[in-house]
Design a protein around this motif. Structure first.
Motif, PDB file in Angstrom:
ATOM      1  N   ILE A  19      10.720   1.727  10.190  1.00  0.00           N
ATOM      2  CA  ILE A  19      10.642   2.145  11.599  1.00  0.00           C
ATOM      3  C   ILE A  19       9.233   1.932  12.144  1.00  0.00           C
ATOM      4  CG2 ILE A  19      10.757   4.148  13.131  1.00  0.00           C
ATOM      5  CD1 ILE A  19      13.007   5.214  11.286  1.00  0.00           C
ATOM      6  N   LEU A  20       8.227   2.315  11.362  1.00  0.00           N
ATOM      7  CA  LEU A  20       6.846   2.200  11.829  1.00  0.00           C
ATOM      8  C   LEU A  20       6.418   0.740  11.961  1.00  0.00           C
ATOM      9  CD1 LEU A  20       5.231   5.069   9.722  1.00  0.00           C
ATOM     10  CD2 LEU A  20       5.703   5.080  12.176  1.00  0.00           C
ATOM     11  N   SER A  52       0.817  -1.205   0.000  1.00  0.00           N
ATOM     12  CA  SER A  52       0.000   0.000   0.000  1.00  0.00           C
ATOM     13  C   SER A  52       0.855   1.260   0.000  1.00  0.00           C
ATOM     14  CB  SER A  52      -0.934  -0.006   1.222  1.00  0.00           C
ATOM     15  OG  SER A  52      -1.802  -1.116   1.170  1.00  0.00           O
ATOM     16  N   VAL A  53       1.899   1.265   0.808  1.00  0.00           N
ATOM     17  CA  VAL A  53       2.771   2.441   0.858  1.00  0.00           C
ATOM     18  C   VAL A  53       3.517   2.604  -0.466  1.00  0.00           C
ATOM     19  CG1 VAL A  53       4.818   3.450   1.951  1.00  0.00           C
ATOM     20  CG2 VAL A  53       3.011   2.449   3.360  1.00  0.00           C
ATOM     21  N   ALA A  54       4.021   1.502  -1.034  1.00  0.00           N
ATOM     22  CA  ALA A  54       4.751   1.576  -2.300  1.00  0.00           C
ATOM     23  C   ALA A  54       3.881   2.098  -3.436  1.00  0.00           C
ATOM     24  CB  ALA A  54       5.312   0.201  -2.655  1.00  0.00           C
ATOM     25  N   SER A  55       2.581   1.796  -3.382  1.00  0.00           N
ATOM     26  CA  SER A  55       1.668   2.243  -4.436  1.00  0.00           C
ATOM     27  C   SER A  55       1.203   3.684  -4.245  1.00  0.00           C
ATOM     28  CB  SER A  55       0.443   1.322  -4.492  1.00  0.00           C
ATOM     29  OG  SER A  55      -0.389   1.525  -3.366  1.00  0.00           O
ATOM     30  N   GLY A  56       1.584   4.284  -3.120  1.00  0.00           N
ATOM     31  CA  GLY A  56       1.162   5.646  -2.838  1.00  0.00           C
ATOM     32  C   GLY A  56      -0.237   5.743  -2.267  1.00  0.00           C
ATOM     33  N   ALA A  57      -0.831   4.614  -1.906  1.00  0.00           N
ATOM     34  CA  ALA A  57      -2.183   4.620  -1.341  1.00  0.00           C
ATOM     35  C   ALA A  57      -2.157   5.191   0.071  1.00  0.00           C
ATOM     36  CB  ALA A  57      -2.749   3.201  -1.323  1.00  0.00           C
ATOM     37  N   VAL A  64      -0.415   4.326   9.637  1.00  0.00           N
ATOM     38  CA  VAL A  64       0.937   4.027   9.155  1.00  0.00           C
ATOM     39  C   VAL A  64       0.992   4.205   7.638  1.00  0.00           C
ATOM     40  CG1 VAL A  64       2.600   2.168   8.780  1.00  0.00           C
ATOM     41  CG2 VAL A  64       1.617   2.512  11.053  1.00  0.00           C
ATOM     42  N   ILE A  65      -0.006   3.660   6.935  1.00  0.00           N
ATOM     43  CA  ILE A  65      -0.037   3.774   5.474  1.00  0.00           C
ATOM     44  C   ILE A  65      -0.150   5.231   5.042  1.00  0.00           C
ATOM     45  CG2 ILE A  65      -1.373   3.195   3.409  1.00  0.00           C
ATOM     46  CD1 ILE A  65      -2.197   0.605   4.876  1.00  0.00           C
ATOM     47  N   ALA A  66      -0.966   5.984   5.759  1.00  0.00           N
ATOM     48  CA  ALA A  66      -1.211   7.372   5.378  1.00  0.00           C
ATOM     49  C   ALA A  66      -0.012   8.274   5.625  1.00  0.00           C
ATOM     50  CB  ALA A  66      -2.423   7.906   6.150  1.00  0.00           C
ATOM     51  N   THR A  67       0.856   7.914   6.565  1.00  0.00           N
ATOM     52  CA  THR A  67       1.957   8.799   6.945  1.00  0.00           C
ATOM     53  C   THR A  67       3.317   8.317   6.461  1.00  0.00           C
ATOM     54  OG1 THR A  67       2.150   7.673   9.091  1.00  0.00           O
ATOM     55  CG2 THR A  67       0.768   9.635   8.994  1.00  0.00           C
ATOM     56  N   ALA A  68       3.407   7.098   5.935  1.00  0.00           N
ATOM     57  CA  ALA A  68       4.710   6.536   5.575  1.00  0.00           C
ATOM     58  C   ALA A  68       5.149   6.880   4.164  1.00  0.00           C
ATOM     59  CB  ALA A  68       4.688   5.015   5.744  1.00  0.00           C
ATOM     60  N   ALA A  69       4.409   7.721   3.479  1.00  0.00           N
ATOM     61  CA  ALA A  69       4.781   8.112   2.116  1.00  0.00           C
ATOM     62  C   ALA A  69       4.818   9.627   2.015  1.00  0.00           C
ATOM     63  CB  ALA A  69       3.797   7.525   1.103  1.00  0.00           C
ATOM     64  N   PRO A  70       5.854  10.262   2.565  1.00  0.00           N
ATOM     65  CA  PRO A  70       5.935  11.724   2.501  1.00  0.00           C
ATOM     66  C   PRO A  70       6.084  12.204   1.065  1.00  0.00           C
ATOM     67  CG  PRO A  70       8.027  10.796   3.230  1.00  0.00           C
ATOM     68  CD  PRO A  70       7.043   9.664   3.199  1.00  0.00           C
ATOM     69  N   VAL A  71       5.542  13.375   0.790  1.00  0.00           N
ATOM     70  CA  VAL A  71       5.629  13.951  -0.549  1.00  0.00           C
ATOM     71  C   VAL A  71       6.887  14.805  -0.630  1.00  0.00           C
ATOM     72  CG1 VAL A  71       4.523  15.443  -2.244  1.00  0.00           C
ATOM     73  CG2 VAL A  71       3.129  13.951  -0.801  1.00  0.00           C
ATOM     74  N   LEU A  72       7.869  14.358  -1.418  1.00  0.00           N
ATOM     75  CA  LEU A  72       9.119  15.075  -1.600  1.00  0.00           C
ATOM     76  C   LEU A  72       9.320  15.342  -3.091  1.00  0.00           C
ATOM     77  CD1 LEU A  72      11.349  12.991   0.848  1.00  0.00           C
ATOM     78  CD2 LEU A  72      10.255  15.190   1.293  1.00  0.00           C
TER      79      LEU A  72
END
Length: 227
Positions: free
Chosen positions: A216-217, A118-123, A192-200
């Motif tokens: 870490i999470l 989910s995190v890798a897909s940006g969800a 965790v899913i919502a916060t583990a993909a920061p927008v950089l």
């Protein structure tokens, strides 16, 4: 991630995706109208994912390279567009959770697979804010209907209950196996899913930061043997 509650619409117009010509089944869109709709939806996902649901419709129109009037013709209010995007994100995560349940026999690998996929897909950046209301596992146990309660105000879409139920199965299995901290709730996992993909701005930097943060999470979710 910044998600602001836009006072989710409860009007019947929330399902509008095309012209309706006075009731009944929506009329088929012309090719150019369909293309504009796809551009608007793609732009909305990008803008809301980067800036949160507080971003104005004008930002969506600029990203889609259409006039703001075109956006409003497809979505008569911002609430309608927000709801459409949130429902799509909810359905996306539900499918990823089901895939993890079906493809992993062990409890912790299934939960970990769901998180990483989910995190890798940006969800996760576009989930309804109500889904991310953190409650402890003890509170969930005291209020069994909590996983369905988010729909009571008619603001979250029919898919929210399904998402919470499927992710709940992953959480319950991992907790029962003794591999998940006893105080971790379904909302914690979604957070965790919502916060583990920061927008950089740099994609490589974003991928590296997201992977590190997720490690870490996820480690923080695991139960620890008693000392």
């Amino acid at each position: 991630m910044r998600i602001q509650d836009p006072h989710w619409a409860t009007a019947a117009a929330d399902a509008v995706t095309g012209a309706n010509g006075g009731g009944g089944r929506p009329a088929p869109l012309r090719v150019d109208a369909q293309r504009n709709l796809e551009h608007v939806l793609r732009a909305a996902r990008e803008v809301f994912g980067e800036l949160g649901y507080g971003a104005p419709m004008e930002d969506v129109a600029r990203r889609a390279r259409v006039g703001v009037g075109t956006v409003y013709r497809r979505f008569p209010s911002k609430d309608v567009l927000v709801r459409r995007i949130a429902e799509e994100e909810t359905a996306r995560l539900t499918e990823q959770a089901r895939a993890a349940l079906g493809q992993e026999d062990e409890a912790w690998p299934a939960l970990s697979r769901f998180l990483r996929t989910s995190v890798a897909s940006g969800a996760g950046r576009l989930l309804p804010p109500q889904v991310l209301q953190v409650r402890s596992a003890a509170e969930e146990a005291r209020v069994p209907q909590q996983r369905g309660a988010l729909e009571d105000d008619g603001s979250s879409g029919a898919g929210v209950t399904e998402l919470l139920e499927v992710v709940g199965q992953l959480v319950d299995r991992a907790r029962a196996a003794g591999e998940l901290r006893g105080d971790v709730s379904v909302a914690d996992v979604l957070l965790v899913i919502a916060t583990a993909a920061p927008v950089l701005p740099d994609p490589a930097q974003q991928a590296a930061a997201s992977g590190r943060l997720l490690d870490i999470l996820v480690d923080g979710l695991r139960s620890r043997p008693a000392a």
